[in-house]
Design a protein around this motif. Structure first.
Motif, PDB file in Angstrom:
ATOM      1  N   LEU A  66      -0.298 -12.607  -7.001  1.00 18.02           N
ATOM      2  CA  LEU A  66      -0.325 -11.198  -6.590  1.00 18.02           C
ATOM      3  C   LEU A  66       0.471 -10.933  -5.318  1.00 18.02           C
ATOM      4  O   LEU A  66       1.290 -10.021  -5.265  1.00 18.02           O
ATOM      5  CB  LEU A  66      -1.764 -10.683  -6.442  1.00 18.02           C
ATOM      6  CG  LEU A  66      -2.624 -10.760  -7.697  1.00 18.02           C
ATOM      7  CD1 LEU A  66      -4.059 -10.336  -7.391  1.00 18.02           C
ATOM      8  CD2 LEU A  66      -2.044  -9.909  -8.820  1.00 18.02           C
ATOM      9  N   LEU A  67       0.191 -11.707  -4.265  1.00 19.46           N
ATOM     10  CA  LEU A  67       0.944 -11.612  -3.007  1.00 19.46           C
ATOM     11  C   LEU A  67       1.564 -12.966  -2.711  1.00 19.46           C
ATOM     12  O   LEU A  67       0.872 -13.990  -2.768  1.00 19.46           O
ATOM     13  CB  LEU A  67       0.022 -11.225  -1.848  1.00 19.46           C
ATOM     14  CG  LEU A  67      -0.336  -9.759  -1.661  1.00 19.46           C
ATOM     15  CD1 LEU A  67      -1.376  -9.626  -0.552  1.00 19.46           C
ATOM     16  CD2 LEU A  67       0.890  -8.939  -1.306  1.00 19.46           C
ATOM     17  N   VAL A  68       2.860 -12.970  -2.396  1.00 18.03           N
ATOM     18  CA  VAL A  68       3.533 -14.212  -2.033  1.00 18.03           C
ATOM     19  C   VAL A  68       4.337 -13.992  -0.758  1.00 18.03           C
ATOM     20  O   VAL A  68       4.744 -12.864  -0.463  1.00 18.03           O
ATOM     21  CB  VAL A  68       4.463 -14.710  -3.159  1.00 18.03           C
ATOM     22  CG1 VAL A  68       3.654 -15.089  -4.392  1.00 18.03           C
ATOM     23  CG2 VAL A  68       5.506 -13.660  -3.525  1.00 18.03           C
ATOM     24  N   ARG A  69       4.562 -15.051  -0.046  1.00 17.38           N
ATOM     25  CA  ARG A  69       5.315 -14.947   1.205  1.00 17.38           C
ATOM     26  C   ARG A  69       6.806 -15.090   0.932  1.00 17.38           C
ATOM     27  O   ARG A  69       7.238 -16.000   0.244  1.00 17.38           O
ATOM     28  CB  ARG A  69       4.856 -16.004   2.209  1.00 17.38           C
ATOM     29  CG  ARG A  69       5.563 -15.905   3.564  1.00 17.38           C
ATOM     30  CD  ARG A  69       4.900 -16.773   4.599  1.00 17.38           C
ATOM     31  NE  ARG A  69       3.548 -16.346   4.881  1.00 17.38           N
ATOM     32  CZ  ARG A  69       3.238 -15.328   5.679  1.00 17.38           C
ATOM     33  NH1 ARG A  69       4.223 -14.624   6.267  1.00 17.38           N
ATOM     34  NH2 ARG A  69       2.003 -14.999   5.889  1.00 17.38           N
ATOM     35  N   VAL A  70       7.573 -14.155   1.481  1.00 22.00           N
ATOM     36  CA  VAL A  70       9.027 -14.212   1.447  1.00 22.00           C
ATOM     37  C   VAL A  70       9.503 -14.067   2.883  1.00 22.00           C
ATOM     38  O   VAL A  70       9.379 -13.000   3.480  1.00 22.00           O
ATOM     39  CB  VAL A  70       9.635 -13.100   0.563  1.00 22.00           C
ATOM     40  CG1 VAL A  70      11.154 -13.135   0.650  1.00 22.00           C
ATOM     41  CG2 VAL A  70       9.175 -13.258  -0.885  1.00 22.00           C
ATOM     42  N   GLY A  71      10.019 -15.157   3.446  1.00 21.03           N
ATOM     43  CA  GLY A  71      10.388 -15.125   4.856  1.00 21.03           C
ATOM     44  C   GLY A  71       9.144 -14.968   5.711  1.00 21.03           C
ATOM     45  O   GLY A  71       8.176 -15.723   5.584  1.00 21.03           O
ATOM     46  N   ASN A  72       9.141 -13.933   6.563  1.00 21.80           N
ATOM     47  CA  ASN A  72       7.991 -13.724   7.450  1.00 21.80           C
ATOM     48  C   ASN A  72       7.103 -12.577   6.997  1.00 21.80           C
ATOM     49  O   ASN A  72       6.339 -12.033   7.777  1.00 21.80           O
ATOM     50  CB  ASN A  72       8.472 -13.466   8.883  1.00 21.80           C
ATOM     51  CG  ASN A  72       9.359 -12.236   8.970  1.00 21.80           C
ATOM     52  OD1 ASN A  72       9.665 -11.608   7.950  1.00 21.80           O
ATOM     53  ND2 ASN A  72       9.773 -11.892  10.188  1.00 21.80           N
ATOM     54  N   ARG A  73       7.201 -12.199   5.711  1.00 24.82           N
ATOM     55  CA  ARG A  73       6.351 -11.116   5.229  1.00 24.82           C
ATOM     56  C   ARG A  73       5.833 -11.430   3.830  1.00 24.82           C
ATOM     57  O   ARG A  73       6.341 -12.308   3.144  1.00 24.82           O
ATOM     58  CB  ARG A  73       7.133  -9.800   5.214  1.00 24.82           C
ATOM     59  CG  ARG A  73       8.294  -9.765   4.245  1.00 24.82           C
ATOM     60  CD  ARG A  73       9.148  -8.529   4.434  1.00 24.82           C
ATOM     61  NE  ARG A  73      10.243  -8.473   3.459  1.00 24.82           N
ATOM     62  CZ  ARG A  73      10.193  -7.806   2.323  1.00 24.82           C
ATOM     63  NH1 ARG A  73       9.099  -7.112   2.029  1.00 24.82           N
ATOM     64  NH2 ARG A  73      11.211  -7.809   1.485  1.00 24.82           N
ATOM     65  N   LEU A 100      -1.154  -1.285  -2.259  1.00 24.97           N
ATOM     66  CA  LEU A 100      -0.578  -0.283  -1.357  1.00 24.97           C
ATOM     67  C   LEU A 100      -0.010  -0.910  -0.085  1.00 24.97           C
ATOM     68  O   LEU A 100       1.042  -0.514   0.402  1.00 24.97           O
ATOM     69  CB  LEU A 100      -1.634   0.760  -0.981  1.00 24.97           C
ATOM     70  CG  LEU A 100      -2.104   1.710  -2.086  1.00 24.97           C
ATOM     71  CD1 LEU A 100      -3.202   2.618  -1.543  1.00 24.97           C
ATOM     72  CD2 LEU A 100      -0.946   2.546  -2.619  1.00 24.97           C
ATOM     73  N   GLU A 101      -0.718  -1.901   0.434  1.00 20.33           N
ATOM     74  CA  GLU A 101      -0.365  -2.448   1.747  1.00 20.33           C
ATOM     75  C   GLU A 101       0.490  -3.708   1.677  1.00 20.33           C
ATOM     76  O   GLU A 101       1.201  -4.017   2.638  1.00 20.33           O
ATOM     77  CB  GLU A 101      -1.647  -2.766   2.532  1.00 20.33           C
ATOM     78  CG  GLU A 101      -2.541  -1.563   2.804  1.00 20.33           C
ATOM     79  CD  GLU A 101      -1.953  -0.623   3.822  1.00 20.33           C
ATOM     80  OE1 GLU A 101      -1.058  -1.051   4.579  1.00 20.33           O
ATOM     81  OE2 GLU A 101      -2.377   0.544   3.876  1.00 20.33           O
ATOM     82  N   ALA A 102       0.401  -4.454   0.557  1.00 19.79           N
ATOM     83  CA  ALA A 102       1.063  -5.759   0.449  1.00 19.79           C
ATOM     84  C   ALA A 102       0.717  -6.627   1.657  1.00 19.79           C
ATOM     85  O   ALA A 102       1.554  -7.358   2.189  1.00 19.79           O
ATOM     86  CB  ALA A 102       2.577  -5.600   0.317  1.00 19.79           C
ATOM     87  N   SER A 103      -0.539  -6.556   2.059  1.00 23.72           N
ATOM     88  CA  SER A 103      -0.978  -7.275   3.258  1.00 23.72           C
ATOM     89  C   SER A 103      -2.501  -7.358   3.249  1.00 23.72           C
ATOM     90  O   SER A 103      -3.172  -6.352   2.990  1.00 23.72           O
ATOM     91  CB  SER A 103      -0.502  -6.545   4.517  1.00 23.72           C
ATOM     92  OG  SER A 103      -1.247  -6.927   5.654  1.00 23.72           O
ATOM     93  N   VAL A 104      -3.028  -8.539   3.531  1.00 24.91           N
ATOM     94  CA  VAL A 104      -4.482  -8.699   3.613  1.00 24.91           C
ATOM     95  C   VAL A 104      -5.036  -7.914   4.791  1.00 24.91           C
ATOM     96  O   VAL A 104      -6.038  -7.202   4.673  1.00 24.91           O
ATOM     97  CB  VAL A 104      -4.847 -10.193   3.724  1.00 24.91           C
ATOM     98  CG1 VAL A 104      -6.327 -10.364   4.058  1.00 24.91           C
ATOM     99  CG2 VAL A 104      -4.516 -10.908   2.426  1.00 24.91           C
TER     100      VAL A 104
END
Length: 323
Positions: free
Chosen positions: A63-70, A30-34
């Motif tokens: 599962l989650l990867v960094r693209v640019g600053n997000r 839901l958040e795409a953020s820890v």
């Protein structure tokens, strides 16, 4: 044999999938953020980071990867949205005796599949009611799609509820009436058919605007109702975007048969006129449907009650005539 001096990170990576990991995965999806998942669950961020490491080990995917600053979800993570929602909904059945759902502190997502031929104020009122009572929830409103895909999506947990006008439903779905809306015709002011009482013959000879068919080639609910009258019409334009209907009708001689509620909105948008439907015809009957498996989910039961209350308020709201 495990090393007794293994670090917490190694132990976390070796753990089996359990309810806490599933709930963490749901929050991450839901958040795409820890940090966002930690805030949603009320858990310290380092614990969420450990859970993410375990989930990566279990799924074999970052599962989650960094693209640019997000951070963004991977394709595999996106594919897990519906299964995870379904698992959590099933788990809720085990907690039926738990405390009642409290919308004021709830953090969840409600997904509604529906038509856009209910007036805008229905959706505006629904959003107002839900967000005022449950400020931390997320509402997703999406289309029904073709071929009755929403029936399958209800079973898979991809959507929570759907609004439909089709009377036939699979036996594993539950339904409750929302609205009965009488058919009227909408056309531009000055249309040749607006000057005198509209006859069924004149209606049939006109060019019509209609919605898309849910199953291509099998017609719409309106087509089925006209068939019961023993007539058919020439549909010149079909669209899934009824937000375009007012301007289309205002600039052409198309005729659009729809419910009185949406007709009132179209009249207000573009100075159109409403003409009584030229024959006795069954009304549009909107129903809310949901899957048996989510029937006892307390959060979804609350959301469904808000949908019913919104429809009841709309039903009792007077239609303002065109100036």
């Amino acid at each position: 044999m495990k090393n007794p001096s293994a670090t917490p990170i190694e132990t976390e990576s070796d753990r089996r999938l359990d309810e806490s990991l599933i709930r963490t995965l749901h929050a991450l999806l839901l958040e795409a953020s820890v940090s966002g998942a930690a805030a949603r669950l009320g858990i310290a961020q380092p614990a969420i980071s450990r859970h993410l490491r375990a989930l990566r080990s279990l799924t074999g995917d970052p599962l989650l990867v960094r693209v640019g600053n997000r951070m963004v979800l991977t394709e595999r993570a996106e594919s897990l949205r519906a299964p995870v929602r379904r698992i959590l909904s099933d788990l809720s059945l085990l907690h039926d005796g738990a405390d009642a759902f409290d919308p004021a502190i709830a953090r969840t997502r409600f997904i509604l599949a529906t038509y856009d031929f209910l007036p805008r104020r229905f959706y505006a009122d629904l959003v107002r009611r839900v967000t005022q009572a449950a400020p931390e929830v997320e509402i997703v409103i999406r289309g029904l799609g073709e071929r009755f895909d929403h029936y399958k999506q209800l079973g898979e947990g991809e959507i929570d509820a759907a609004i439909t006008v089709w009377p036939e439903l699979p036996p594993h779905l539950r339904a409750t009436p929302l609205l009965a809306d009488d058919f009227v015709c909408v056309m531009r002011r000055g249309h040749p058919l607006a000057a005198a009482p509209l006859t069924l013959d004149a209606y049939c000879r006109a060019a019509h605007l209609a919605t898309l068919e849910q199953v291509p080639g099998q017609g719409t609910v309106m087509d089925a109702l006209l068939s019961e009258l023993g007539v058919s019409v020439h549909t010149a334009v079909r669209t899934q975007y009824l937000g375009l209907a007012a301007e289309m009708l205002a600039s052409s001689d198309l005729v659009f048969a729809t419910g009185r509620l949406l007709a009132g909105q179209l009249v207000a948008d573009a100075g159109l006129v409403i003409v009584p439907f030229p024959a006795p015809i069954k009304p549009l009957r909107f129903r809310m449907v949901w899957h048996e498996r989510s029937h006892r989910n307390r959060a979804l039961a609350w959301f469904r009650s808000e949908l019913v209350a919104t429809a009841r308020a709309l039903k009792n709201e007077p239609i303002t005539p065109a100036p």
